[in-house]
Design an enzyme around this catalytic site. Structure first.
Site, PDB file in Angstrom:
ATOM      1  N   ARG A  36       4.078  -3.287  -5.179  1.00 33.28           N
ATOM      2  CA  ARG A  36       5.492  -3.482  -5.953  1.00 33.28           C
ATOM      3  C   ARG A  36       6.659  -2.844  -5.466  1.00 33.28           C
ATOM      4  O   ARG A  36       7.937  -2.858  -5.840  1.00 33.28           O
ATOM      5  CB  ARG A  36       5.230  -3.122  -7.578  1.00 33.28           C
ATOM      6  CG  ARG A  36       4.284  -4.062  -8.386  1.00 33.28           C
ATOM      7  CD  ARG A  36       3.995  -3.390  -9.518  1.00 33.28           C
ATOM      8  NE  ARG A  36       2.804  -2.480  -9.282  1.00 33.28           N
ATOM      9  CZ  ARG A  36       2.347  -1.889 -10.277  1.00 33.28           C
ATOM     10  NH1 ARG A  36       2.708  -1.704 -11.550  1.00 33.28           N
ATOM     11  NH2 ARG A  36       1.107  -1.061  -9.992  1.00 33.28           N
TER      12      ARG A  36
ATOM     13  N   TYR B 286      30.090  17.687  24.433  1.00 31.63           N
ATOM     14  CA  TYR B 286      29.298  16.694  24.860  1.00 31.63           C
ATOM     15  C   TYR B 286      29.726  16.081  25.707  1.00 31.63           C
ATOM     16  O   TYR B 286      30.910  15.342  25.807  1.00 31.63           O
ATOM     17  CB  TYR B 286      28.806  15.850  23.494  1.00 31.63           C
ATOM     18  CG  TYR B 286      27.636  14.691  23.954  1.00 31.63           C
ATOM     19  CD1 TYR B 286      26.456  15.209  24.507  1.00 31.63           C
ATOM     20  CD2 TYR B 286      28.217  13.333  23.532  1.00 31.63           C
ATOM     21  CE1 TYR B 286      25.474  14.172  24.898  1.00 31.63           C
ATOM     22  CE2 TYR B 286      26.947  12.552  23.805  1.00 31.63           C
ATOM     23  CZ  TYR B 286      25.709  12.910  24.563  1.00 31.63           C
ATOM     24  OH  TYR B 286      24.738  11.804  24.938  1.00 31.63           O
TER      25      TYR B 286
HETATM   26  C1  UD1 Z   1      -3.347   3.462 -13.089  1.00 30.87           C
HETATM   27  C2  UD1 Z   1      -4.327   3.771 -14.198  1.00 30.87           C
HETATM   28  C3  UD1 Z   1      -3.557   3.530 -15.463  1.00 30.87           C
HETATM   29  C4  UD1 Z   1      -2.781   4.357 -15.581  1.00 30.87           C
HETATM   30  C5  UD1 Z   1      -1.751   4.551 -14.572  1.00 30.87           C
HETATM   31  C6  UD1 Z   1      -0.801   5.628 -14.567  1.00 30.87           C
HETATM   32  C7  UD1 Z   1      -6.309   2.908 -13.060  1.00 30.87           C
HETATM   33  C8  UD1 Z   1      -7.409   1.452 -13.255  1.00 30.87           C
HETATM   34  N1  UD1 Z   1      -5.307   2.334 -13.930  1.00 30.87           N
HETATM   35  O1  UD1 Z   1      -2.735   2.186 -13.314  1.00 30.87           O
HETATM   36  O2  UD1 Z   1      -4.923   3.698 -16.528  1.00 30.87           O
HETATM   37  O3  UD1 Z   1      -1.945   4.184 -16.995  1.00 30.87           O
HETATM   38  O4  UD1 Z   1      -2.557   4.539 -13.205  1.00 30.87           O
HETATM   39  O5  UD1 Z   1       0.135   5.746 -13.896  1.00 30.87           O
HETATM   40  O6  UD1 Z   1      -6.887   3.817 -12.837  1.00 30.87           O
HETATM   41  N2  UD1 Z   1      -4.912   3.888  -5.233  1.00 30.87           N
HETATM   42  C9  UD1 Z   1      -5.828   4.000  -4.041  1.00 30.87           C
HETATM   43  N3  UD1 Z   1      -6.938   3.219  -3.968  1.00 30.87           N
HETATM   44  C10 UD1 Z   1      -6.911   1.980  -4.565  1.00 30.87           C
HETATM   45  C11 UD1 Z   1      -6.355   1.718  -5.680  1.00 30.87           C
HETATM   46  C12 UD1 Z   1      -5.178   2.593  -6.104  1.00 30.87           C
HETATM   47  O7  UD1 Z   1      -5.679   4.957  -3.513  1.00 30.87           O
HETATM   48  O8  UD1 Z   1      -7.882   1.065  -4.341  1.00 30.87           O
HETATM   49  C13 UD1 Z   1      -4.204   4.801  -5.533  1.00 30.87           C
HETATM   50  C14 UD1 Z   1      -2.510   4.565  -5.376  1.00 30.87           C
HETATM   51  O9  UD1 Z   1      -2.195   4.695  -4.069  1.00 30.87           O
HETATM   52  C15 UD1 Z   1      -2.093   5.122  -6.441  1.00 30.87           C
HETATM   53  C16 UD1 Z   1      -3.190   5.584  -7.529  1.00 30.87           C
HETATM   54  O10 UD1 Z   1      -4.226   5.333  -6.891  1.00 30.87           O
HETATM   55  O11 UD1 Z   1      -1.385   6.289  -5.870  1.00 30.87           O
HETATM   56  C17 UD1 Z   1      -2.911   4.675  -8.733  1.00 30.87           C
HETATM   57  O12 UD1 Z   1      -2.933   3.333  -8.316  1.00 30.87           O
HETATM   58  P1  UD1 Z   1      -1.790   2.368  -8.957  1.00 30.87           P
HETATM   59  O13 UD1 Z   1      -1.941   0.901  -8.654  1.00 30.87           O
HETATM   60  O14 UD1 Z   1      -0.343   2.823  -9.187  1.00 30.87           O
HETATM   61  O15 UD1 Z   1      -2.476   2.332 -10.624  1.00 30.87           O
HETATM   62  P2  UD1 Z   1      -1.512   1.576 -11.969  1.00 30.87           P
HETATM   63  O16 UD1 Z   1      -1.765   0.299 -11.957  1.00 30.87           O
HETATM   64  O17 UD1 Z   1      -0.457   2.473 -11.978  1.00 30.87           O
HETATM   65 MG    MG Z   2       0.714   3.508 -10.702  1.00 30.96          MG
END
Ligand code: UD1
Ligand code: MG
Length: 451
Positions: A17, A373
């Protein structure tokens, strides 16, 4: 005895995103990567070790997490993005070393307050097995909802999985979950991927723990602390919040800002007491300003130090390596780069000073340029204490102008000037009485002949 705590920071996400060619955790808030803020918060909360889950841009992400904080960073790679639960399990071996508490932080939420992490650990010490940091969202869409019953947390439901009833809940998962180190690996391994996105959701850990008779609770933190960065628009919102906080801290420490909203600070900006900042000032990284200095409007500073009682601007630019001693003055439309300006020295108008050392109380006239320079190399200009450089002079470096020396206006100085010497390096003036009138008449005659 103090509890041992491991932080697992998730920074492997694809950042779809953000629509960016670099990892979202490398985007900056206060001129510092988001991940640096997160690691610093963990460090300030007293975490003992940091396991960093990385994917794209791993080297840069590791460097940024290590910057500006004390705890050792242990990177682990998540090769495929299979969700937050899968990501935490990448740190299985480190978790298995045995910690009282494991706290998972999402690498995209830089405003987290170390006090909230400490409060979560406190809840653990009081007997909760899983502690989730939640917040009341003005707009909960996109977040996981915290479902509570009788003061306990029973589930975290991801937005896409919520029933209509659950969608109306505004208590949301902030993305910081602390759980028992002893139970951690077994709980994480029980997470499946049977859901709308086919991902391993860390958030399922709550229902799994409940089913095993463990106690889960949610504690509330301010919404602004929990903002996660998923889009550029959110990046700007987080920046605005961070700036507001940084300005507030500066003002409480004795800095005057006439129009705070228009002052931009960096994570390491140091402003002493009684500094006055006029509207529209930008502080890039690495700026220190001493007591009582005045930064006038529309000035741009980066990698510079401004001594006590000094004054810069309006419209001044201090580039990296600009060092102004106390009571020095740099006025409008002046650029200073890698140069020391001595105490009480003045560089007041339309001037470029680069690669130079200027002694105390020297006066640099309007339009002076250090020609530093030659197209390939940079050279030094030295100007002694109390020297006077006449307006519109070019100082062709390397060159040295002695203490107390004088340079006549409009000079192009290519040779050293001794202490107390006078240098005039321009064509001698030639005045021809009456010649202007004759010239004017000649021009008028040409014009008449044409018409
Ligand atoms: C997540 C939470 C949601 C919460 C929100 C808060 C889950 C399933 N959902 O959603 O409940 O309200 O954050 O901001 O946890 N990441 C990895 N590896 C992966 C997936 C993600 O390292 O395979 C890392 C991303 O880089 C990020 C973090 O985990 O820093 C969160 O992932 P993101 O995709 O932002 O989750 P949200 O959809 O925001
Ligand atoms: Mg997030």
């Amino acid at each position: 005895m103090a509890r041992t705590c491991l932080a697992v920071v998730l920074a492997a996400g694809d950042a779809t995103r953000m629509k960016s060619s670099k990892s979202k955790v490398l985007h900056e808030i206060g001129n510092w990567p988001i991940i640096s803020h997160v690691a610093q918060a963990a460090s300030r909360a007293g975490v003992g070790k940091l396991a960093l889950v990385v994917g794209r841009d791993a080297d840069e992400v590791i460097d940024a997490a290590s910057a500006g904080q004390q705890i050792p960073v242990h990177p682990v790679e998540q090769k495929e993005r299979k969700g937050t639960g899968h990501a935490v399990l990448m740190a299985r071996d480190i978790i298995a070393e045995g910690y009282d508490d494991v706290v998972v932080l999402y690498g995209d939420a830089p405003l987290i307050d170390p006090e909230s992490l400490i409060a979560a650990t406190q809840k653990r010490a009081e007997g909760a097995d899983v502690v989730v940091l939640g917040f009341r969202a003005a707009d909960p869409s996109g977040y996981g909802r915290l479902i509570e019953r009788d003061g306990q947390l029973v589930a975290i439901r991801e937005h896409k999985e919520c029933s209509a009833y659950e969608l109306a809940i505004d208590f949301c998962n902030g993305g910081i979950i602390t759980f028992s180190g002893a139970e951690a690996v077994s709980l994480l391994e029980a997470i499946g991927n049977d859901n709308a996105k086919g991902e391993y959701y860390l958030t399922d850990i709550v229902e799994i723990a409940r089913a095993r008779g463990l106690k889960c609770v949610a504690i509330e933190a301010p919404e602004a602390d929990m903002m996660g960065c998923n889009t550029r628009a959110e990046l700007a919102e987080i920046e605005a919040e961070w700036q507001a906080r940084a300005r507030h801290r500066a003002m409480l420490s004795g800095v005057t800002m006439i129009d705070p909203q228009s002052v931009f600070l960096s994570h390491d900006t140091e402003l002493a007491r009684d500094v006055l900042i006029e509207p529209q000032v930008w502080f890039g990284p690495g700026v220190t300003v001493g007591e009582g200095a005045v930064i006038q409007g529309f000035s741009h500073l980066e990698g510079a130090s401004v001594g006590a009682g000094a004054s810069i601007g309006p419209f001044a630019r201090l580039r990296p390596g600009a060092e102004l001693a106390q009571k020095a003055k740099v006025g409008n439309f002046c650029e200073i780069k890698k140069a020391r300006i001595g105490a009480g020295a003045k560089v007041n108008h339309l001037t470029y000073i680069g690669d130079a050392e200027i002694g105390a109380n020297a006066n640099i006239g309007a339009g002076t340029v250090t020609c530093n320079y030659d197209g390939q190399n940079k050279h030094l200009t030295q100007i002694g204490a109390g020297a006077f450089i006449g307006s519109n002079s070019s100082l062709v470096a390397p060159v040295s102008i002695g203490a107390g020396a004088y340079v006549g206006s409009g000079s192009v100085v290519t040779m050293d000037v001794p202490d107390d010497g006078l240098a005039i390096a321009r064509a001698r003036q030639d005045t021809k009485p009456g010649r202007a009138k004759r010239l004017r008449e000649k021009i008028a005659a040409i014009k008449a002949a044409r018409q």
